[in-house]
Scaffold this active site. Structure first.
Site: not given
Ligand code: CO
Length: 147
Positions: A88, A130-131, A134
């Site tokens: 990340c 993953h995004e 966030h």
């Molecule tokens: Co990230």
């Protein structure tokens, strides 16, 4: 177009839940353009708005010469599983094996407000998950604690 500073782990903003994008105006386009520049400069795969300090539900992904702007995403389908290395931009110089779905389908809007749908596998599916995390204040290292 400008490079924005990427916020790193330890800053509380990375733990906040981002809000849906409601105005597709010049200021928003400037954010998108800056995110593209910032991601390109970083050499990373994906970047979410919260990582440049903006709590909006948008992320960008650059993978295999394809570039995606993903606004107000909703993961509508996942299946299978895969385990692989993940990093990340907000957690520099660290990589861990993380289990993610192997397939995902995400519904979202493009910068013009058009409704889009994308089905992805393998590393692209991983990047989307993953995004998307966030936007909900979740970092990939959180999955290590749950083991
Ligand atoms: Co990230």
């Amino acid at each position: 177009m400008a490079i924005r500073q990427i916020i790193t782990e330890g800053d509380d903003i990375l733990r906040k839940v981002s809000k849906p994008v409601t105005s597709f105006d010049d200021k928003f386009y400037e954010l998108l353009d800056d995110m593209k520049d910032t991601l390109e400069k970083s050499g990373g795969v994906g970047l979410s708005a919260v990582q440049v300090g903006v709590l909006k539900r948008v992320f960008v992904i650059s993978l295999n010469n394809c570039y995606f702007e993903v606004i107000n995403p909703r993961i509508v389908k996942t299946s299978g599983s895969q385990c692989g290395q993940e990093g990340c931009l907000s957690i520099p110089n660290r990589f861990e094996d993380i289990t993610r779905p192997k397939f995902v389908t995400v519904e979202f809007f493009d910068r013009f407000g058009n409704k889009m749908s994308l089905s992805a596998t393998d590393f692209m599916a991983r990047a989307i998950c993953h995004e998307n995390d966030h936007l909900n204040g979740v970092l990939y290292i959180d999955y290590l604690k749950k083991k």
